[in-house]
Design a protein around this motif. Structure first.
Motif, PDB file in Angstrom:
ATOM      1  N   GLY A  76       0.801  -1.208   0.000  1.00  0.00           N
ATOM      2  CA  GLY A  76       0.000   0.000   0.000  1.00  0.00           C
ATOM      3  C   GLY A  76       0.836   1.260   0.000  1.00  0.00           C
ATOM      4  N   TRP A  77       0.205   2.324  -0.450  1.00  0.00           N
ATOM      5  CA  TRP A  77       0.786   3.664  -0.469  1.00  0.00           C
ATOM      6  C   TRP A  77      -0.031   4.492   0.516  1.00  0.00           C
ATOM      7  N   TYR A  78       0.654   5.136   1.452  1.00  0.00           N
ATOM      8  CA  TYR A  78      -0.011   5.890   2.512  1.00  0.00           C
ATOM      9  C   TYR A  78       0.403   7.347   2.440  1.00  0.00           C
ATOM     10  N   GLU A  79      -0.601   8.214   2.436  1.00  0.00           N
ATOM     11  CA  GLU A  79      -0.380   9.659   2.455  1.00  0.00           C
ATOM     12  C   GLU A  79      -1.181  10.256   3.597  1.00  0.00           C
ATOM     13  N   SER A  80      -0.830  11.469   3.956  1.00  0.00           N
ATOM     14  CA  SER A  80      -1.491  12.156   5.051  1.00  0.00           C
ATOM     15  C   SER A  80      -1.675  13.617   4.673  1.00  0.00           C
ATOM     16  N   GLY A  81      -2.612  14.256   5.309  1.00  0.00           N
ATOM     17  CA  GLY A  81      -2.782  15.693   5.119  1.00  0.00           C
ATOM     18  C   GLY A  81      -1.579  16.484   5.607  1.00  0.00           C
ATOM     19  N   ASP A  82      -0.711  15.825   6.383  1.00  0.00           N
ATOM     20  CA  ASP A  82       0.511  16.474   6.884  1.00  0.00           C
ATOM     21  C   ASP A  82       1.625  16.489   5.845  1.00  0.00           C
ATOM     22  N   PHE A  83       1.446  15.762   4.737  1.00  0.00           N
ATOM     23  CA  PHE A  83       2.477  15.677   3.701  1.00  0.00           C
ATOM     24  C   PHE A  83       2.175  16.690   2.613  1.00  0.00           C
ATOM     25  N   PRO A  84       3.147  17.252   1.937  1.00  0.00           N
ATOM     26  CA  PRO A  84       4.575  16.996   2.134  1.00  0.00           C
ATOM     27  C   PRO A  84       5.040  17.532   3.487  1.00  0.00           C
ATOM     28  N   LEU A  85       5.931  16.791   4.093  1.00  0.00           N
ATOM     29  CA  LEU A  85       6.435  17.112   5.415  1.00  0.00           C
ATOM     30  C   LEU A  85       7.955  17.237   5.359  1.00  0.00           C
ATOM     31  N   PRO A  86       8.470  18.481   5.457  1.00  0.00           N
ATOM     32  CA  PRO A  86       9.927  18.643   5.441  1.00  0.00           C
ATOM     33  C   PRO A  86      10.552  18.107   6.730  1.00  0.00           C
ATOM     34  N   THR A  87      11.740  17.545   6.597  1.00  0.00           N
ATOM     35  CA  THR A  87      12.478  17.100   7.775  1.00  0.00           C
ATOM     36  C   THR A  87      13.637  18.065   7.991  1.00  0.00           C
ATOM     37  N   ASN A  88      13.963  18.307   9.260  1.00  0.00           N
ATOM     38  CA  ASN A  88      14.989  19.310   9.569  1.00  0.00           C
ATOM     39  C   ASN A  88      15.911  18.892  10.705  1.00  0.00           C
ATOM     40  N   GLY A  89      15.991  17.593  10.960  1.00  0.00           N
ATOM     41  CA  GLY A  89      16.844  17.109  12.034  1.00  0.00           C
ATOM     42  C   GLY A  89      16.101  16.818  13.320  1.00  0.00           C
ATOM     43  N   GLY A  90      14.807  17.099  13.354  1.00  0.00           N
ATOM     44  CA  GLY A  90      14.003  16.807  14.539  1.00  0.00           C
ATOM     45  C   GLY A  90      13.453  15.387  14.487  1.00  0.00           C
ATOM     46  N   ASP A  91      12.782  15.021  15.559  1.00  0.00           N
ATOM     47  CA  ASP A  91      12.141  13.708  15.617  1.00  0.00           C
ATOM     48  C   ASP A  91      10.830  13.761  14.848  1.00  0.00           C
ATOM     49  N   VAL A  92      10.504  12.672  14.151  1.00  0.00           N
ATOM     50  CA  VAL A  92       9.288  12.594  13.344  1.00  0.00           C
ATOM     51  C   VAL A  92       8.580  11.286  13.660  1.00  0.00           C
ATOM     52  N   THR A  93       7.281  11.377  13.921  1.00  0.00           N
ATOM     53  CA  THR A  93       6.442  10.193  14.083  1.00  0.00           C
ATOM     54  C   THR A  93       5.346  10.251  13.035  1.00  0.00           C
ATOM     55  N   LEU A  94       5.263   9.213  12.231  1.00  0.00           N
ATOM     56  CA  LEU A  94       4.220   9.102  11.214  1.00  0.00           C
ATOM     57  C   LEU A  94       3.164   8.151  11.770  1.00  0.00           C
ATOM     58  N   THR A  95       1.972   8.684  12.000  1.00  0.00           N
ATOM     59  CA  THR A  95       0.916   7.944  12.673  1.00  0.00           C
ATOM     60  C   THR A  95       0.155   7.069  11.681  1.00  0.00           C
ATOM     61  N   ILE A  96       0.098   5.790  11.995  1.00  0.00           N
ATOM     62  CA  ILE A  96      -0.730   4.860  11.230  1.00  0.00           C
ATOM     63  C   ILE A  96      -2.178   5.186  11.588  1.00  0.00           C
ATOM     64  N   ASN A  97      -3.066   5.059  10.636  1.00  0.00           N
ATOM     65  CA  ASN A  97      -4.477   5.356  10.832  1.00  0.00           C
ATOM     66  C   ASN A  97      -4.990   4.751  12.137  1.00  0.00           C
ATOM     67  N   ALA A  98      -5.705   5.536  12.949  1.00  0.00           N
ATOM     68  CA  ALA A  98      -6.215   5.065  14.233  1.00  0.00           C
ATOM     69  C   ALA A  98      -7.134   3.855  14.077  1.00  0.00           C
ATOM     70  N   ALA A  99      -7.808   3.738  12.924  1.00  0.00           N
ATOM     71  CA  ALA A  99      -8.701   2.606  12.673  1.00  0.00           C
ATOM     72  C   ALA A  99      -7.941   1.370  12.213  1.00  0.00           C
ATOM     73  N   GLY A 100      -6.638   1.503  11.998  1.00  0.00           N
ATOM     74  CA  GLY A 100      -5.838   0.384  11.525  1.00  0.00           C
ATOM     75  C   GLY A 100      -5.176   0.710  10.200  1.00  0.00           C
ATOM     76  N   MET A 101      -4.114   0.000   9.905  1.00  0.00           N
ATOM     77  CA  MET A 101      -3.386   0.186   8.652  1.00  0.00           C
ATOM     78  C   MET A 101      -4.248  -0.250   7.473  1.00  0.00           C
ATOM     79  N   LEU A 102      -5.070  -1.269   7.680  1.00  0.00           N
ATOM     80  CA  LEU A 102      -5.938  -1.808   6.631  1.00  0.00           C
ATOM     81  C   LEU A 102      -7.142  -2.426   7.304  1.00  0.00           C
ATOM     82  N   THR A 103      -8.331  -2.097   6.814  1.00  0.00           N
ATOM     83  CA  THR A 103      -9.541  -2.723   7.304  1.00  0.00           C
ATOM     84  C   THR A 103     -10.311  -3.311   6.142  1.00  0.00           C
ATOM     85  N   LEU A 104     -10.853  -4.479   6.364  1.00  0.00           N
ATOM     86  CA  LEU A 104     -11.707  -5.130   5.369  1.00  0.00           C
ATOM     87  C   LEU A 104     -13.068  -5.341   6.011  1.00  0.00           C
ATOM     88  N   GLY A 105     -14.086  -4.797   5.378  1.00  0.00           N
ATOM     89  CA  GLY A 105     -15.415  -4.908   5.981  1.00  0.00           C
ATOM     90  C   GLY A 105     -16.463  -5.285   4.998  1.00  0.00           C
TER      91      GLY A 105
END
Length: 144
Positions: free
Chosen positions: A115-144
């Motif tokens: 899968g390809w995952y994007e977020s409303g936070d992207f594009p996200l520049p990096t500058n030497g700080g810590d970065v946490t990319l949050t997986i969807n709260a409902a799960g990485m993948l749901t099948l219903g």
């Protein structure tokens, strides 16, 4: 994160070629220098993506192995695959466009994309700080 699933992954999931909670599932970051657009029909392996998009490189960046758990959600009548968030310390490696998740086999040429995952936070520049990319709260993948 919004999810785009590749068609080859869908077939592999249904025929047992990928087992999300026992196979080695990894993630890499695509830098926004090449404006990657997923092609769910023809991008089958990691090298299909990295041939047209730039993987991030620089201080603090490495590909990550995901700890994927699979569960049954009877309340919402779903199967859920989830993974820990991606955390990077001192990341200074370009600008994040998105995250590519794949099954690692031996090389990028035989490791199928999931899968390809994007977020409303992207594009996200990096500058030497810590970065946490949050997986969807409902799960990485749901099948219903």
């Amino acid at each position: 994160m919004a999810t785009t699933l590749y068609n080859n992954f869908k077939e592999l999931l249904l025929n047992g070629g990928i087992d999300l909670d026992t196979d080695t599932i990894r993630a890499l970051i695509i830098d926004d220098t090449t404006a990657y657009t997923p092609n769910i029909d023809t991008h089958v392996y990691v090298d299909d993506v990295t041939a047209v998009a730039s993987e991030m490189s620089g201080t603090g960046y490495t590909r990550k192995t995901l700890n994927v758990t699979v569960s049954q959600d009877n309340t919402n009548d779903q199967g859920v695959a989830d993974a820990d968030d991606l955390s990077y310390t001192g990341l200074n490696a370009g600008t994040i466009q998105g995250v590519l998740v794949y099954k690692e086999v031996t090389t990028d040429a035989d490791s199928p994309v999931i899968g390809w995952y994007e977020s409303g936070d992207f594009p996200l520049p990096t500058n030497g700080g810590d970065v946490t990319l949050t997986i969807n709260a409902a799960g990485m993948l749901t099948l219903g």
